[in-house]
Design a protein around this motif. Structure first.
Motif, PDB file in Angstrom:
ATOM      1  N   SER A 198      -1.176 -28.880  38.841  1.00  0.00           N
ATOM      2  CA  SER A 198      -2.415 -28.932  38.075  1.00  0.00           C
ATOM      3  C   SER A 198      -2.992 -30.330  38.259  1.00  0.00           C
ATOM      4  O   SER A 198      -2.364 -31.319  37.892  1.00  0.00           O
ATOM      5  N   PRO A 199      -4.183 -30.467  38.872  1.00  0.00           N
ATOM      6  CA  PRO A 199      -4.720 -31.803  39.145  1.00  0.00           C
ATOM      7  C   PRO A 199      -4.816 -32.631  37.868  1.00  0.00           C
ATOM      8  O   PRO A 199      -5.176 -32.121  36.810  1.00  0.00           O
ATOM      9  N   PRO A 216      -6.509 -27.786  50.636  1.00  0.00           N
ATOM     10  CA  PRO A 216      -6.489 -28.754  49.530  1.00  0.00           C
ATOM     11  C   PRO A 216      -5.921 -30.107  49.930  1.00  0.00           C
ATOM     12  O   PRO A 216      -5.411 -30.286  51.033  1.00  0.00           O
ATOM     13  N   GLY A 217      -5.993 -31.058  48.991  1.00  0.00           N
ATOM     14  CA  GLY A 217      -5.502 -32.414  49.223  1.00  0.00           C
ATOM     15  C   GLY A 217      -3.990 -32.570  49.055  1.00  0.00           C
ATOM     16  O   GLY A 217      -3.429 -33.606  49.447  1.00  0.00           O
ATOM     17  N   HIS A 218      -3.355 -31.598  48.441  1.00  0.00           N
ATOM     18  CA  HIS A 218      -1.895 -31.616  48.289  1.00  0.00           C
ATOM     19  C   HIS A 218      -1.424 -30.155  48.281  1.00  0.00           C
ATOM     20  O   HIS A 218      -2.201 -29.250  47.981  1.00  0.00           O
ATOM     21  N   ASN A 219      -0.159 -29.948  48.535  1.00  0.00           N
ATOM     22  CA  ASN A 219       0.429 -28.598  48.607  1.00  0.00           C
ATOM     23  C   ASN A 219      -0.135 -27.853  49.823  1.00  0.00           C
ATOM     24  O   ASN A 219      -0.956 -28.383  50.566  1.00  0.00           O
ATOM     25  N   LEU A 220       0.337 -26.610  50.002  1.00  0.00           N
ATOM     26  CA  LEU A 220      -0.027 -25.866  51.211  1.00  0.00           C
ATOM     27  C   LEU A 220      -1.417 -25.240  51.094  1.00  0.00           C
ATOM     28  O   LEU A 220      -1.861 -24.903  49.993  1.00  0.00           O
ATOM     29  N   PRO A 221      -2.113 -25.059  52.235  1.00  0.00           N
ATOM     30  CA  PRO A 221      -3.335 -24.242  52.231  1.00  0.00           C
ATOM     31  C   PRO A 221      -3.018 -22.827  51.736  1.00  0.00           C
ATOM     32  O   PRO A 221      -1.902 -22.331  51.934  1.00  0.00           O
ATOM     33  N   PHE A 222      -4.001 -22.209  51.102  1.00  0.00           N
ATOM     34  CA  PHE A 222      -3.703 -20.883  50.529  1.00  0.00           C
ATOM     35  C   PHE A 222      -4.953 -20.013  50.425  1.00  0.00           C
ATOM     36  O   PHE A 222      -6.083 -20.499  50.441  1.00  0.00           O
ATOM     37  N   TYR A 223      -4.708 -18.720  50.300  1.00  0.00           N
ATOM     38  CA  TYR A 223      -5.725 -17.757  49.885  1.00  0.00           C
ATOM     39  C   TYR A 223      -5.444 -17.399  48.428  1.00  0.00           C
ATOM     40  O   TYR A 223      -4.278 -17.306  48.025  1.00  0.00           O
ATOM     41  N   LEU A 254      -5.101 -22.151  36.359  1.00  0.00           N
ATOM     42  CA  LEU A 254      -5.392 -23.507  35.862  1.00  0.00           C
ATOM     43  C   LEU A 254      -6.023 -23.453  34.470  1.00  0.00           C
ATOM     44  O   LEU A 254      -5.717 -24.281  33.609  1.00  0.00           O
ATOM     45  N   PHE A 255      -6.888 -22.472  34.245  1.00  0.00           N
ATOM     46  CA  PHE A 255      -7.427 -22.288  32.890  1.00  0.00           C
ATOM     47  C   PHE A 255      -6.292 -22.018  31.902  1.00  0.00           C
ATOM     48  O   PHE A 255      -6.249 -22.606  30.816  1.00  0.00           O
ATOM     49  N   ASP A 256      -5.374 -21.129  32.281  1.00  0.00           N
ATOM     50  CA  ASP A 256      -4.241 -20.800  31.393  1.00  0.00           C
ATOM     51  C   ASP A 256      -3.406 -22.045  31.101  1.00  0.00           C
ATOM     52  O   ASP A 256      -2.987 -22.281  29.967  1.00  0.00           O
ATOM     53  N   HIS A 257      -3.144 -22.821  32.145  1.00  0.00           N
ATOM     54  CA  HIS A 257      -2.327 -24.033  32.012  1.00  0.00           C
ATOM     55  C   HIS A 257      -2.917 -24.969  30.943  1.00  0.00           C
ATOM     56  O   HIS A 257      -2.198 -25.461  30.069  1.00  0.00           O
TER      57      HIS A 257
END
Ligand SMILES: [Zn+2]
Ligand SMILES: [Zn+2]
Length: 353
Positions: free
Chosen positions: A226-227, A263-270, A279-282
Motif C-alpha cells: 500500500s503506497p 508500477p514503481g515497485h513489485n511486479l507488473p500486473f493485470y 487499497l480502499f479496503d486497506h
C-alpha cells in the motif's frame, strides 16, 4: 512467461502477473516490444525500485532513475556499458520527487545532456530538498512530531536517520520540462496520456498508452504494497489520504481495468480495478482501527501507531508510520468521524464523537 490479458476475464478479483520474477541485477526484461524493465536495489526494507525504458526512436526515454547512492551509480554504469550500450537516453521522466525515483537524475544527466520531464510541484519539492536538506531537521519538523505525542528520543531519531533517505539524490538540472495532467507525450511511436495523482506525493505523474493498454502507475498503485500516504510538517493539516482516495477513484474512472500496470515497485500486473478496491479496503481497515482505539479515549497520532502497526519499527519506518497514521487522522477529522479532543499538555489528541 507471458500470460495474455484475455486470461484476466476468467479470474476476476485476482491479480495476474505476466512475469513471475523481476529482471536479474544488471539485466533487462522486455515487457512488450520496445519497453524494457530494469530493477535497481534500494538499501531499505523495500529493497528495490522498478524503472522502465521506452523506445524513443534513436534511444531510450527513461522512466525513473533509482537512488542517487553509490550502488545505484555503479549499477547504472554496468547497464549503460552493457545491455543498454549503443542507444543513449533521450530524456528522463521522473514520476515524483522521492529519491528512489529521481535520485540518480543528476548523475545520469552528467552523461546525457537530455531534458528532465517532471510535474512542477515534484520538481520544486526535489529541488528544495536538494538545496536545503537541513530543513528536514529544522525546528518545525521537531515540533510537528512532539506536538503529536512522539517522545523526544524517537523524534530525534526520526528527524535525523528517519529523514536521511530523502537526501540520497545526485542533484537536479536548473531547467526542466514541465508535464501537466492532460498532456499527451509522444515517445517513439507511442502516445501517452499524462495523469497526475496526489496522496503519495503531491503531483505524481502516471502515463497511459490507450492503444496498447499500458499504464505506468509509478507508486500510486502497487501490487503488494500500500503506497505510503504521509502528512508532512510543511502541511500539518493536509489530507493526503483524501487526495489519494480521490486519485484512485479517478484512475478507476479513466483507466480501463484490463491494462498492464507497470508500477514503481513489485511486479507488473493485470487487475488494476481489483487492486484499487483492495487499497480502499486497506485504508478502511486502518480507519476502523483508529476509530475503535479512539472510542476507548482520546489518542495522539503517536499513541495510535501501535493500534495500526503491530510490528516493531526502526526510525525510517517510524517516520513513515507516524505520518501515515496522521494521514488517516486528518482524513477522519475532515470526514467528521473523529473530532479534536481538549488537551492540557500541549499534545494534540483526537476522539470519536
Ligand atoms: Zn514514492
Ligand atoms: Zn517508490
Amino acid at each position: 512467461m507471458q500470460i495474455k490479458p484475455s486470461l484476466l476475464s476468467s479470474s476476476p478479483g485476482q491479480l495476474v502477473f505476466p512475469h513471475l520474477a523481476p529482471p536479474e541485477p544488471g539485466s533487462t526484461i522486455e515487457v512488450t516490444p520496445g519497453i524494457l524493465w530494469v530493477r535497481l536495489a534500494l538499501p531499505f526494507l523495500l529493497d528495490h525500485v522498478d524503472i522502465y525504458l521506452v523506445d524513443d526512436g534513436g534511444g531510450w526515454a527513461l522512466i525513473d532513475t533509482g537512488l542517487g547512492d553509490r550502488a545505484t551509480k555503479t549499477a547504472w554504469q554496468h547497464l549503460l556499458d552493457g545491455p543498454l550500450r549503443g542507444r543513449p537516453l533521450t530524456r528522463i521522466i521522473a514520476t515524483h520527487f522521492h529519491p528512489d525515483h529521481v535520485g540518480a537524475a543528476g548523475f545520469l544527466l552528467q552523461r546525457y545532456d537530455v531534458p528532465l520531464y517532471m510535474a512542477a510541484t515534484e520538481y520544486l519539492q526535489s529541488l528544495n530538498i536538494h538545496l536545503d536538506p537541513g530543513a528536514l531537521e529544522a525546528e518545525h519538523y521537531r515540533r510537528f512530531y512532539l506536538e503529536h505525542g512522539l517522545d523526544a528520543e524517537t523524534t530525534q531519531r526520526v528527524v535525523t536517520s528517519g529523514h536521511a533517505y530523502l537526501k540520497l539524490t545526485s542533484g537536479l538540472p536548473p531547467t526542466y520540462h514541465r508535464v501537466v495532467a492532460g498532456d499527451v507525450l509522444r515517445i517513439g511511436g507511442r502516445s501517452f496520456q499524462v495523469l497526475t495523482g496526489g496522496g503519495h506525493s503531491p503531483e505524481e505523474v502516471m502515463l497511459f498508452c490507450r492503444a496498447e493498454k499500458l499504464f505506468f502507475a509509478a507508486d500510486q498503485v502497487l501490487a503488494r504494497i500500500s503506497p505510503n500516504v504521509s502528512v508532512t510538517a510543511v502541511d500539518p493539516d493536509g489530507d493526503p489520504l483524501g487526495y489519494y482516495l480521490r486519485s484512485l477513484n479517478a484512475l478507476r474512472r479513466e483507466i480501463p481495468g484490463d491494462v498492464l500496470v507497470l508500477p514503481g515497485h513489485n511486479l507488473p500486473f493485470y487487475g488494476l480495478h481489483t487492486r484499487i478496491a483492495e487499497l480502499f479496503d486497506h485504508h478502511q481497515v486502518r480507519c476502523d482501527r483508529i476509530l475503535q482505539a479512539c472510542r476507548a479515549g482520546p489518542k495522539s497520532a503517536a499513541e495510535l501507531i501501535a493500534f495500526v502497526f503491530a510490528r516493531k519499527l526502526d526510525p525510517h519506518q517510524m517516520g513513515f508510520a507516524f505520518s501515515e497514521v496522521l494521514a488517516h487522522v486528518n482524513y477522519m477529522l475532515r470526514q467528521g468521524t473523529l473530532a479534536p479532543a481538549a488537551s492540557s499538555d500541549g499534545i494534540g489528541r483526537v476522539t470519536a464523537p
